[in-house]
Design a protein around this motif. Structure first.
Motif, PDB file in Angstrom:
ATOM      1  N   LEU A 263       0.846  -1.216   0.000  1.00 21.50           N
ATOM      2  CA  LEU A 263       0.000   0.000   0.000  1.00 21.50           C
ATOM      3  C   LEU A 263       0.872   1.254   0.000  1.00 21.50           C
ATOM      4  N   GLU A 264       1.879   1.230   0.879  1.00 22.95           N
ATOM      5  CA  GLU A 264       2.710   2.437   1.025  1.00 22.95           C
ATOM      6  C   GLU A 264       3.560   2.710  -0.200  1.00 22.95           C
ATOM      7  N   SER A 265       3.832   1.654  -1.002  1.00 18.78           N
ATOM      8  CA  SER A 265       4.616   1.926  -2.212  1.00 18.78           C
ATOM      9  C   SER A 265       3.723   2.019  -3.446  1.00 18.78           C
ATOM     10  N   GLY A 266       2.414   2.169  -3.212  1.00 16.30           N
ATOM     11  CA  GLY A 266       1.494   2.429  -4.329  1.00 16.30           C
ATOM     12  C   GLY A 266       1.218   1.214  -5.187  1.00 16.30           C
ATOM     13  N   ARG A 267       1.408   0.009  -4.617  1.00 21.62           N
ATOM     14  CA  ARG A 267       1.143  -1.208  -5.388  1.00 21.62           C
ATOM     15  C   ARG A 267      -0.176  -1.826  -4.944  1.00 21.62           C
ATOM     16  N   GLU A 268      -0.744  -2.634  -5.847  1.00 20.93           N
ATOM     17  CA  GLU A 268      -1.953  -3.372  -5.457  1.00 20.93           C
ATOM     18  C   GLU A 268      -1.577  -4.378  -4.381  1.00 20.93           C
ATOM     19  N   ARG A 302      -8.215   2.048   0.729  1.00 17.89           N
ATOM     20  CA  ARG A 302      -6.878   2.664   0.727  1.00 17.89           C
ATOM     21  C   ARG A 302      -6.179   2.398  -0.608  1.00 17.89           C
ATOM     22  N   MET A 303      -6.450   1.221  -1.188  1.00 16.24           N
ATOM     23  CA  MET A 303      -5.825   0.872  -2.474  1.00 16.24           C
ATOM     24  C   MET A 303      -6.345   1.781  -3.588  1.00 16.24           C
ATOM     25  N   ILE A 306      -4.600   5.164  -4.072  1.00 20.39           N
ATOM     26  CA  ILE A 306      -3.207   5.284  -4.528  1.00 20.39           C
ATOM     27  C   ILE A 306      -3.126   5.407  -6.044  1.00 20.39           C
TER      28      ILE A 306
END
Ligand SMILES: NC(=O)C1=CN([C@@H]2O[C@H](COP(=O)(O)OP(=O)(O)OC[C@H]3O[C@@H](n4cnc5c(N)ncnc54)[C@H](OP(=O)(O)O)[C@@H]3O)[C@@H](O)[C@H]2O)C=CC1
Ligand SMILES: CC(C)(CO)C(=O)C(=O)O
Length: 306
Positions: A263-268, A302-303, A306
């Motif tokens: 999540l924090e690195s913008g990935r699914e 949250r996903m 992003i």
């Protein structure tokens, strides 16, 4: 080709390096041309408590890999399973077995479509792997793999034993299990509790333990997930799962779970294959999982941000 490892990330590199080092003919398959080029030109470097080792391994995009493979090992994140399996259809022959060591449920289905259910092997691993730079992975000598056939054909049991022997010979502690859904569900429950709660709250594993509300949520999700496993008649060891989670609280306190890190690195994230898969089974059985449902929705929300 003997073995095609599909998904040349942290875990694919660890297992690929170990198998190649032990003499297996391995090709790593990935979507990243940069990574493939790097592995082809520089090889892999694996660092553990014992030191660092450089290993040459072949790497290729799916379309350029030549089959058939005797064994396909799937190690993408679960969100990429379908696309990955679609890209390697030419590597499967009627004699190919396919093994998933991914976290979560559902990865076995595209593999069953690829090679037939009787030729699918499934497993879990507790080896940790972190890719610190392209082709560089940090892991540990401590860990294990448990695998077994999805169906009950004798040939698949033998294939599971050969795969385990090959992984053992490569220095990876591997056991076979006659009812592999038991260890798969035990790991699934472990990840459902820790990954879903940490990803929804943004907390590390240790902070989940210390935070009163987060800990209550984790305990509630654990009871819900155990009820689903029991509802499916999967004979999980409740005490063992609880103990494994307690150990993670103690030993991995500062660790951000992979779902939170994604999540924090913008990935699914793998939420649909982990907590979402448990919740889907619960709905099918008519079991209520209110805490898990909300947490999965929060992670999905949250996903979407992003
Ligand atoms: N790492 C660990 O410690 C552990 C991981 N696992 C499980 O193992 C699985 C793999 O995890 P991990 O290695 O950490 O994940 P990574 O994200 O490090 O590696 C996955 C790799 O697959 C690549 N990929 C994406 N789509 C495709 C495709 N269509 N075809 C081929 N390759 C593709 C990714 O590329 P890109 O990055 O460009 O998407 C990436 O290089 C997951 O299910 C995870 O939960 C289980 C136990 C421990
Ligand atoms: C639960 C955890 C953090 C292991 O401690 C893990 O397996 C993950 O990050 O996916």
């Amino acid at each position: 080709m003997d073995i095609a490892i599909v998904g040349a990330g942290a875990m694919g590199q660890l297992i690929g390096a170990r198998l190649a080092d032990a003499g297996s003919e391995v090709v790593l398959i990935d979507v990243s041309e940069h990574l493939i080029h790097h592995i082809e030109s520089e090889g892999l470097r694996v660092r553990t408590e014992k030191g660092e080792r450089s290993i040459s391994v072949r790497a290729s995009p799916a379309a350029e890999a030549e089959g058939p493979a005797k064994l396909i090992i799937l190690l993408t994140k679960s969100v990429h399973t379908r696309a990955a399996v679609d890209s390697i259809r030419h590597l499967a022959s009627p004699k190919t077995y396919a093994l998933t060591l991914q976290n979560g449920l559902g990865n076995e289905e595209p593999l069953a479509e690829l090679v037939g259910r009787e030729r699918v092997l499934m497993g879990v691993t507790t080896y940790p792997a972190d890719q610190t730079a392209p082709g560089r992975v940090i892991s540990s000598e401590e860990g294990r793999i448990v695998l077994g056939p999805l169906g009950d054909a004798p040939h698949a049991r033998r294939a599971a034993e050969s795969a385990a022997a090959m992984l053992m010979a490569a220095g990876l502690r591997t056991l076979t299990h006659p009812r592999v859904m038991i260890p798969v569900w035990e790991k699934l429950i472990f990840n459902t509790v820790l990954n879903t709660v940490s990803a929804a709250t943004g907390l590390t594993v240790g902070a989940v333990k210390e935070g009163q509300s987060a800990r209550k949520l984790a305990d509630a999700v654990l009871e819900e997930a155990l009820a689903v496993a029991h509802g499916l008649d999967v004979d999980v060891d409740d005490h063992g799962v609880r103990a494994q989670i307690e150990r993670a609280y103690e030993e991995h306190g500062s660790h951000k779970t992979s779902m939170l890190a994604d999540l924090e690195s913008g990935r699914e994230t793998e939420v649909d294959a982990i907590g979402g898969a448990v919740a889907a089974q619960a709905r099918r059985l008519g079991i209520r999982t209110p805490h898990l449902d909300v947490l999965c929705d929060v992670v999905r929300a949250r996903m979407r941000l992003i």
